[in-house]
Design a protein around this motif. Structure first.
Motif, PDB file in Angstrom:
ATOM      1  N   MET A  14      14.364  14.612  -3.231  1.00  0.00           N
ATOM      2  CA  MET A  14      13.664  14.407  -4.493  1.00  0.00           C
ATOM      3  C   MET A  14      14.578  14.598  -5.688  1.00  0.00           C
ATOM      4  O   MET A  14      14.391  13.975  -6.735  1.00  0.00           O
ATOM      5  N   SER A  15      15.593  15.440  -5.535  1.00  0.00           N
ATOM      6  CA  SER A  15      16.524  15.646  -6.658  1.00  0.00           C
ATOM      7  C   SER A  15      17.308  14.368  -6.947  1.00  0.00           C
ATOM      8  O   SER A  15      17.618  14.071  -8.102  1.00  0.00           O
ATOM      9  N   ALA A  16      17.627  13.610  -5.890  1.00  0.00           N
ATOM     10  CA  ALA A  16      18.337  12.341  -6.086  1.00  0.00           C
ATOM     11  C   ALA A  16      17.446  11.344  -6.817  1.00  0.00           C
ATOM     12  O   ALA A  16      17.906  10.593  -7.683  1.00  0.00           O
ATOM     13  N   LEU A  17      16.163  11.338  -6.463  1.00  0.00           N
ATOM     14  CA  LEU A  17      15.227  10.464  -7.165  1.00  0.00           C
ATOM     15  C   LEU A  17      15.073  10.882  -8.623  1.00  0.00           C
ATOM     16  O   LEU A  17      14.928  10.037  -9.504  1.00  0.00           O
TER      17      LEU A  17
ATOM     18  N   ALA B 141       9.655   4.141   0.244  1.00  0.00           N
ATOM     19  CA  ALA B 141       8.281   4.589  -0.013  1.00  0.00           C
ATOM     20  C   ALA B 141       7.778   5.475   1.122  1.00  0.00           C
ATOM     21  O   ALA B 141       7.148   6.511   0.894  1.00  0.00           O
ATOM     22  N   GLU B 142       8.052   5.074   2.368  1.00  0.00           N
ATOM     23  CA  GLU B 142       7.646   5.878   3.520  1.00  0.00           C
ATOM     24  C   GLU B 142       8.264   7.266   3.460  1.00  0.00           C
ATOM     25  O   GLU B 142       7.594   8.272   3.741  1.00  0.00           O
ATOM     26  N   ASP B 143       9.550   7.338   3.110  1.00  0.00           N
ATOM     27  CA  ASP B 143      10.247   8.628   3.056  1.00  0.00           C
ATOM     28  C   ASP B 143       9.688   9.514   1.944  1.00  0.00           C
ATOM     29  O   ASP B 143       9.600  10.739   2.097  1.00  0.00           O
TER      30      ASP B 143
ATOM     31  N   VAL C 184       0.837  -1.196   0.000  1.00  0.00           N
ATOM     32  CA  VAL C 184       0.000   0.000   0.000  1.00  0.00           C
ATOM     33  C   VAL C 184       0.875   1.251   0.000  1.00  0.00           C
ATOM     34  O   VAL C 184       0.625   2.209  -0.745  1.00  0.00           O
ATOM     35  N   LEU C 185       1.914   1.254   0.835  1.00  0.00           N
ATOM     36  CA  LEU C 185       2.831   2.398   0.889  1.00  0.00           C
ATOM     37  C   LEU C 185       3.504   2.630  -0.458  1.00  0.00           C
ATOM     38  O   LEU C 185       3.661   3.774  -0.905  1.00  0.00           O
ATOM     39  N   ILE C 186       3.901   1.542  -1.097  1.00  0.00           N
ATOM     40  CA  ILE C 186       4.597   1.656  -2.378  1.00  0.00           C
ATOM     41  C   ILE C 186       3.677   2.252  -3.435  1.00  0.00           C
ATOM     42  O   ILE C 186       4.091   3.100  -4.236  1.00  0.00           O
ATOM     43  N   GLU C 187       2.415   1.833  -3.448  1.00  0.00           N
ATOM     44  CA  GLU C 187       1.463   2.386  -4.417  1.00  0.00           C
ATOM     45  C   GLU C 187       1.276   3.892  -4.185  1.00  0.00           C
ATOM     46  O   GLU C 187       1.190   4.668  -5.132  1.00  0.00           O
ATOM     47  N   GLN C 188       1.206   4.300  -2.919  1.00  0.00           N
ATOM     48  CA  GLN C 188       1.064   5.718  -2.611  1.00  0.00           C
ATOM     49  C   GLN C 188       2.306   6.493  -3.055  1.00  0.00           C
ATOM     50  O   GLN C 188       2.197   7.589  -3.630  1.00  0.00           O
ATOM     51  N   ALA C 189       3.472   5.918  -2.796  1.00  0.00           N
ATOM     52  CA  ALA C 189       4.718   6.585  -3.171  1.00  0.00           C
ATOM     53  C   ALA C 189       4.850   6.698  -4.689  1.00  0.00           C
ATOM     54  O   ALA C 189       5.363   7.696  -5.205  1.00  0.00           O
ATOM     55  N   LYS C 190       4.403   5.695  -5.412  1.00  0.00           N
ATOM     56  CA  LYS C 190       4.411   5.760  -6.877  1.00  0.00           C
ATOM     57  C   LYS C 190       3.604   6.962  -7.363  1.00  0.00           C
ATOM     58  O   LYS C 190       4.025   7.686  -8.266  1.00  0.00           O
ATOM     59  N   GLY C 191       2.442   7.174  -6.744  1.00  0.00           N
ATOM     60  CA  GLY C 191       1.607   8.308  -7.132  1.00  0.00           C
ATOM     61  C   GLY C 191       2.274   9.637  -6.854  1.00  0.00           C
ATOM     62  O   GLY C 191       2.200  10.565  -7.674  1.00  0.00           O
ATOM     63  N   VAL C 192       2.940   9.733  -5.695  1.00  0.00           N
ATOM     64  CA  VAL C 192       3.639  10.969  -5.346  1.00  0.00           C
ATOM     65  C   VAL C 192       4.755  11.246  -6.349  1.00  0.00           C
ATOM     66  O   VAL C 192       4.897  12.369  -6.861  1.00  0.00           O
ATOM     67  N   LEU C 193       5.556  10.220  -6.659  1.00  0.00           N
ATOM     68  CA  LEU C 193       6.664  10.409  -7.603  1.00  0.00           C
ATOM     69  C   LEU C 193       6.159  10.744  -9.001  1.00  0.00           C
ATOM     70  O   LEU C 193       6.727  11.606  -9.686  1.00  0.00           O
TER      71      LEU C 193
ATOM     72  N   ILE D 190       6.263  11.643 -14.380  1.00  0.00           N
ATOM     73  CA  ILE D 190       6.572  10.382 -15.053  1.00  0.00           C
ATOM     74  C   ILE D 190       5.400   9.444 -14.859  1.00  0.00           C
ATOM     75  O   ILE D 190       4.526   9.687 -14.024  1.00  0.00           O
ATOM     76  N   ASP D 191       5.369   8.350 -15.639  1.00  0.00           N
ATOM     77  CA  ASP D 191       4.250   7.420 -15.491  1.00  0.00           C
ATOM     78  C   ASP D 191       4.485   6.511 -14.289  1.00  0.00           C
ATOM     79  O   ASP D 191       5.562   6.495 -13.680  1.00  0.00           O
ATOM     80  N   MET D 192       3.451   5.725 -13.948  1.00  0.00           N
ATOM     81  CA  MET D 192       3.502   4.911 -12.733  1.00  0.00           C
ATOM     82  C   MET D 192       4.559   3.809 -12.817  1.00  0.00           C
ATOM     83  O   MET D 192       5.213   3.491 -11.825  1.00  0.00           O
ATOM     84  N   SER D 193       4.732   3.228 -13.994  1.00  0.00           N
ATOM     85  CA  SER D 193       5.741   2.170 -14.153  1.00  0.00           C
ATOM     86  C   SER D 193       7.140   2.713 -13.904  1.00  0.00           C
ATOM     87  O   SER D 193       7.956   2.102 -13.212  1.00  0.00           O
ATOM     88  N   ARG D 194       7.433   3.901 -14.468  1.00  0.00           N
ATOM     89  CA  ARG D 194       8.760   4.491 -14.264  1.00  0.00           C
ATOM     90  C   ARG D 194       8.941   4.934 -12.818  1.00  0.00           C
ATOM     91  O   ARG D 194      10.041   4.863 -12.263  1.00  0.00           O
ATOM     92  N   ALA D 195       7.851   5.371 -12.191  1.00  0.00           N
ATOM     93  CA  ALA D 195       7.933   5.769 -10.781  1.00  0.00           C
ATOM     94  C   ALA D 195       8.325   4.579  -9.917  1.00  0.00           C
ATOM     95  O   ALA D 195       9.166   4.694  -9.014  1.00  0.00           O
ATOM     96  N   PHE D 196       7.737   3.425 -10.210  1.00  0.00           N
ATOM     97  CA  PHE D 196       8.069   2.231  -9.425  1.00  0.00           C
ATOM     98  C   PHE D 196       9.507   1.796  -9.662  1.00  0.00           C
ATOM     99  O   PHE D 196      10.233   1.438  -8.723  1.00  0.00           O
TER     100      PHE D 196
END
Length: 251
Positions: A233-236, A223-225, A184-193, A199-205
């Protein structure tokens, strides 16, 4: 399916089974290796939670994940039957009529898949989920391929149970629940990224996974962070950009 590739896959899976391993990352590794080793087009993994309900824990593509979610929402389909019966289920064609699961077959066909093989994730009498293999082409996978796929499912099941006393089912439920909560956390983090980096959800993951590996952190912790806004975020963005350039065709 070369012997060298097969050996590398099992070595990589076994090498991941260390103390305090990350079950979510392990399940995603399994899904990815099913695609590359078995030459199927997508793979998904369902695990049962502490309420006895199946949940989508990993998928090699968004198409496969959405199809698995559709099946769980309608509470019927080949993957669910595989778990309930602890026996393999094969759908050689989603276009043949009549279909046992017409709604699922229709959605699977619309997603571009032609066939499905569902394999139980079990150890002795205990079944914890199902490994599902999707192919664009219709037809049945060869017996050698299915034996390898079942062996990979068995390795994954042992990995989930290795640190637990099998007779204490409560301990297994805790580990599985932790994996599902992390999902669940990972799905939420994908949306934030996806929103922050455009970027799209696949690239976010994929960005989350590459960052967690390069920084030697659990995927769920990264994901929590991201959700908490405490990560650079710049590193991501650098990771995401590097991924983009790696995928870009050579001019």
């Amino acid at each position: 399916m070369s012997m060298e590739n097969l050996a590398e896959t099992f070595v990589e899976l076994a090498d991941t089974l260390v103390a305090d391993f990350d079950p979510v990352e392990f399940m995603h590794l399994l899904a990815d290796r099913c695609v590359t080793t078995l030459h199927v087009d997508a793979a998904g993994i369902l695990l049962v939670d502490h309420h006895g309900e199946l949940q989508v824990v990993a998928a090699s593509s968004d198409r496969a994940r959405l199809l698995e979610l559709f099946e769980l929402q309608h509470r019927q389909g080949p993957c669910m039957e595989c778990y309930l019966t602890s026996a393999p289920v094969t759908v050689a064609s989603f276009t043949e009529t009549p279909q046992r699961w017409p709604e699922f077959s229709s959605v699977a066909g619309d997603a571009g898949f032609g066939a499905l093989h569902a394999l139980p994730m079990r150890l002795r009498e205990q079944t914890v989920g199902a490994l599902n293999l999707f192919t664009v082409a219709e037809g049945v996978l060869s017996e050698p391929t299915l034996r390898v796929a079942q062996a990979m499912a068995d390795v994954a099941t042992i990995g989930l149970l290795q640190a637990q006393v099998i007779s204490h089912r409560e301990l297994l439920a805790v580990q599985l629940q932790k994996a599902l909560q992390s999902r669940v956390l990972i799905e939420q983090a994908k949306g934030v990224l996806a929103e922050r980096l455009q970027i799209d959800m696949s690239r976010a993951f994929e960005t989350l996974r590459r960052y967690s590996r390069s920084h030697n952190e659990y995927l769920s912790k990264v994901a929590e962070d991201v959700i908490a806004g405490t990560i650079d975020m710049s590193a991501l963005k650098v990771v995401s950009t590097a991924d983009l350039s790696a995928r870009r065709p050579q001019q």
